[in-house]
Design a protein around this motif. Structure first.
Motif, mmCIF file in Angstrom:
data_model
loop_
_atom_site.group_PDB
_atom_site.id
_atom_site.type_symbol
_atom_site.label_atom_id
_atom_site.label_comp_id
_atom_site.label_asym_id
_atom_site.label_seq_id
_atom_site.Cartn_x
_atom_site.Cartn_y
_atom_site.Cartn_z
ATOM 1 N N PHE A 7 -6.714 -3.519 4.977
ATOM 2 C CA PHE A 7 -5.938 -3.529 3.715
ATOM 3 C C PHE A 7 -7.051 -3.640 2.325
ATOM 4 C CE2 PHE A 7 -4.481 -6.596 0.506
ATOM 5 C CZ PHE A 7 -3.568 -5.628 -0.054
ATOM 6 N N LEU A 8 -7.812 -4.559 2.434
ATOM 7 C CA LEU A 8 -8.630 -4.822 1.116
ATOM 8 C C LEU A 8 -9.381 -3.381 0.901
ATOM 9 C CD1 LEU A 8 -9.624 -8.335 1.572
ATOM 10 C CD2 LEU A 8 -8.081 -7.457 0.108
ATOM 11 N N SER A 9 -9.769 -2.940 1.830
ATOM 12 C CA SER A 9 -10.479 -1.498 1.614
ATOM 13 C C SER A 9 -9.839 -0.508 1.143
ATOM 14 C CB SER A 9 -11.328 -1.302 2.711
ATOM 15 O OG SER A 9 -12.165 -2.116 3.230
ATOM 16 N N ALA A 10 -8.563 -0.245 1.527
ATOM 17 C CA ALA A 10 -7.447 0.621 1.202
ATOM 18 C C ALA A 10 -7.112 0.362 -0.266
ATOM 19 C CB ALA A 10 -6.649 0.667 1.990
ATOM 20 N N ALA A 11 -6.796 -1.093 -0.507
ATOM 21 C CA ALA A 11 -6.405 -1.411 -1.924
ATOM 22 C C ALA A 11 -7.528 -1.220 -3.002
ATOM 23 C CB ALA A 11 -5.941 -2.886 -1.906
ATOM 24 N N GLY A 25 1.907 0.942 -9.518
ATOM 25 C CA GLY A 25 3.110 0.574 -8.479
ATOM 26 C C GLY A 25 3.530 1.602 -7.614
ATOM 27 N N ASP A 26 3.494 2.743 -7.933
ATOM 28 C CA ASP A 26 3.751 4.112 -6.915
ATOM 29 C C ASP A 26 2.793 3.875 -5.999
ATOM 30 O OD1 ASP A 26 6.141 4.573 -8.135
ATOM 31 O OD2 ASP A 26 5.141 6.119 -9.226
ATOM 32 N N GLY A 27 1.421 4.077 -6.098
ATOM 33 C CA GLY A 27 0.537 4.046 -5.138
ATOM 34 C C GLY A 27 0.525 2.918 -4.396
ATOM 35 N N CYS A 28 0.606 1.510 -4.873
ATOM 36 C CA CYS A 28 0.669 0.333 -4.039
ATOM 37 C C CYS A 28 1.791 0.535 -3.211
ATOM 38 C CB CYS A 28 0.572 -0.834 -4.966
ATOM 39 S SG CYS A 28 -1.020 -1.048 -5.646
ATOM 40 N N SER A 29 2.833 0.816 -3.569
ATOM 41 C CA SER A 29 4.171 0.869 -2.796
ATOM 42 C C SER A 29 4.054 1.820 -1.476
ATOM 43 C CB SER A 29 5.251 1.214 -3.651
ATOM 44 O OG SER A 29 6.463 1.349 -3.009
ATOM 45 N N LEU A 30 3.319 2.947 -1.923
ATOM 46 C CA LEU A 30 3.185 3.949 -0.621
ATOM 47 C C LEU A 30 2.062 3.169 0.471
ATOM 48 C CD1 LEU A 30 3.254 6.646 0.475
ATOM 49 C CD2 LEU A 30 1.468 7.288 -0.829
ATOM 50 N N LEU A 31 0.992 2.733 -0.233
ATOM 51 C CA LEU A 31 -0.075 1.910 0.588
ATOM 52 C C LEU A 31 0.738 0.695 1.674
ATOM 53 C CD1 LEU A 31 -2.827 1.415 1.353
ATOM 54 C CD2 LEU A 31 -3.041 -0.355 -0.442
ATOM 55 N N CYS A 32 1.459 0.016 0.746
ATOM 56 C CA CYS A 32 2.097 -1.121 1.464
ATOM 57 C C CYS A 32 3.183 -0.696 2.594
ATOM 58 C CB CYS A 32 2.514 -2.179 0.577
ATOM 59 S SG CYS A 32 1.055 -2.873 -0.569
ATOM 60 N N GLU A 33 3.815 0.522 2.293
ATOM 61 C CA GLU A 33 4.960 0.851 3.118
ATOM 62 C C GLU A 33 4.206 1.431 4.385
ATOM 63 O OE1 GLU A 33 8.357 0.899 3.213
ATOM 64 O OE2 GLU A 33 8.422 0.029 1.569
ATOM 65 N N THR A 34 3.048 2.235 4.286
ATOM 66 C CA THR A 34 2.344 2.874 5.296
ATOM 67 C C THR A 34 1.808 1.867 6.184
ATOM 68 O OG1 THR A 34 1.788 4.752 3.915
ATOM 69 C CG2 THR A 34 0.510 4.460 5.794
ATOM 70 N N ILE A 35 1.159 0.617 5.633
ATOM 71 C CA ILE A 35 0.386 -0.416 6.399
ATOM 72 C C ILE A 35 1.477 -1.117 7.094
ATOM 73 C CG2 ILE A 35 -0.879 -2.485 6.308
ATOM 74 C CD1 ILE A 35 -2.584 -1.066 3.913
ATOM 75 N N GLY A 36 2.679 -1.338 6.366
ATOM 76 C CA GLY A 36 3.828 -2.159 6.723
ATOM 77 C C GLY A 36 4.638 -1.413 7.709
ATOM 78 N N SER A 37 4.551 -0.442 8.015
ATOM 79 C CA SER A 37 5.222 0.493 9.244
ATOM 80 C C SER A 37 4.688 0.018 10.416
ATOM 81 C CB SER A 37 5.180 1.782 8.931
ATOM 82 O OG SER A 37 3.822 2.274 9.105
ATOM 83 N N LEU A 38 3.388 -0.393 10.570
ATOM 84 C CA LEU A 38 3.062 -0.726 11.759
ATOM 85 C C LEU A 38 3.125 -2.287 11.873
ATOM 86 C CD1 LEU A 38 -0.462 0.993 11.257
ATOM 87 C CD2 LEU A 38 1.495 1.637 12.562
#
Length: 139
Positions: free
Chosen positions: A8-12, A29-42
């Motif tokens: 997470f930290l590396s991607a952020a 906002g949009d980039g972080c939302s996409l990143l967190c949605e992708t990580i959160g799907s797991l």
């Protein structure tokens, strides 16, 4: 759990650095939302230790702060470079200005990652202690 935090930290940091260079904090906002949605799907809820909703909120907060930090840091580096070039117009010293801006922009992700790591550790400890306290009270 530690691998998740490192990923997470590396991607952020990478997302923050890239987006901060493109259009400032507008894309954070949009980039972080996409990143967190992708990580959160797991993510899988494991009561009382893991709350996917809390992890997603923490992800959005940390990513947003990292991206904003990078945007501010990079803007500061470029404004210092503009001032340096203005002082050294038509001079060989402009090469020094370019070197300084390179060093400055290279330090931004490290500085912002340090802030994100510190905040992440504090949040993780708070969440873990809250879960343990809640479990102890239920027992």
């Amino acid at each position: 759990m530690n691998k998740f935090a490192i990923v997470f930290l590396s991607a952020a940091v990478l997302v923050g650095a890239v987006m901060a260079q493109d259009a400032g904090t507008a894309l954070c906002g949009d980039g972080c939302s996409l990143l967190c949605e992708t990580i959160g799907s797991l993510c899988v809820d494991v009561y009382p230790l893991i709350s996917c909703a809390a992890n997603k909120a923490a992800c959005n907060g940390a990513c947003g702060q990292t991206c904003s930090c990078n945007a501010k840091c990079l803007a500061n580096c470029h404004s210092r470079n503009a001032a340096c070039e203005a002082q050294n117009a038509n001079s060989f010293n402009q090469i020094i200005c370019k070197g300084q801006v390179s060093v400055c922009t290279s330090a931004c992700p490290v500085t912002c990652a340090g802030q994100a790591i510190t905040q992440g550790i504090q949040q993780a400890l708070g969440q873990a202690l809250a879960g343990v306290t809640k479990a102890a009270a239920a027992a």
